[in-house]
Design a protein around this motif. Sequence first.
Motif, PDB file in Angstrom:
ATOM      1  N   PRO A 123      42.366  28.036  36.225  1.00  0.00           N
ATOM      2  CA  PRO A 123      43.087  26.786  35.943  1.00  0.00           C
ATOM      3  C   PRO A 123      42.177  25.571  36.066  1.00  0.00           C
ATOM      4  O   PRO A 123      41.105  25.627  36.687  1.00  0.00           O
ATOM      5  CB  PRO A 123      44.166  26.746  37.037  1.00  0.00           C
ATOM      6  N   HIS A 143      44.179  18.533  35.347  1.00  0.00           N
ATOM      7  CA  HIS A 143      45.570  18.741  34.943  1.00  0.00           C
ATOM      8  C   HIS A 143      46.075  17.518  34.188  1.00  0.00           C
ATOM      9  O   HIS A 143      45.825  16.380  34.582  1.00  0.00           O
ATOM     10  CB  HIS A 143      46.446  18.981  36.177  1.00  0.00           C
ATOM     11  N   TRP A 151      51.397  25.515  36.904  1.00  0.00           N
ATOM     12  CA  TRP A 151      50.533  26.437  36.152  1.00  0.00           C
ATOM     13  C   TRP A 151      50.699  27.865  36.681  1.00  0.00           C
ATOM     14  O   TRP A 151      50.871  28.816  35.916  1.00  0.00           O
ATOM     15  CB  TRP A 151      49.085  25.969  36.298  1.00  0.00           C
TER      16      TRP A 151
END
Length: 250
Positions: A123, A143, A151
Amino acid sequence: MADFTNDYLLDKQVKIYQPTDGYRASTDAVFLSSLVDERKLKNGAEILDVGSGTGAISLCLASRMKDKEIKIKGLDIQKELVELSNRSAKANNFQNILSYENFDIREDRKEELNSYDIVITNPPYSDHDMPSPNESKKLAHNHQNFDLTGWLIFCIKMLKSKGELYLINRTEAINEILSALHNRAGDIRILPLYSKYGQEAKRVAIIAKRGAKGITKILSPFYVHNEDGSYTEKAQRILRQGKNFFDEDE
């Protein structure tokens, strides 16, 4: 399509196309891919790479698993990276088992809930770092109106019961990661990654199983570099030879 370079992974075993000026794969992707033990996967298994970027994780997986009857799909929000990743899959003759799709995980994907045996993800690392002026890098590393918890919840929802989640992130994210996994996944294994002996771990890899109740374990630390900056023998086997992380040391 933006300008791109023709690069390689696993000591030129895998070809990968990457944008000249934009997000490019790191060794984190190769290390993370090595944690999936292909020997435990049954024929027909399905793997989802969430936030696939230039496809490094799933390309490495496909290289190790090309002789198995599996399917690997990558999802990424950046259309240009998806186009390059599909081109990479074709260049390696992986297109029969590997494909990529342009998708924003903030959207609905009900038709694939509870569908995957494995979800693997690298991520974005932070929602508070100074964003890169490069749009591709900014999307990959920070993000965008979506946090790490959201996520990971998406990733867990895509797993079958007892399916496994594999992820890598900064060590400071571990509290949020464990909080997101609480009551959703168990049998958690935490692998601290150190650049060198005597340094703090800057990365942590985590394996968790959806719906499991097993206890959390911290695995033996993994060291990437020797004192002189060269790769350790284990890192060499992973990065150059494409070996499974859990293979017995030679």
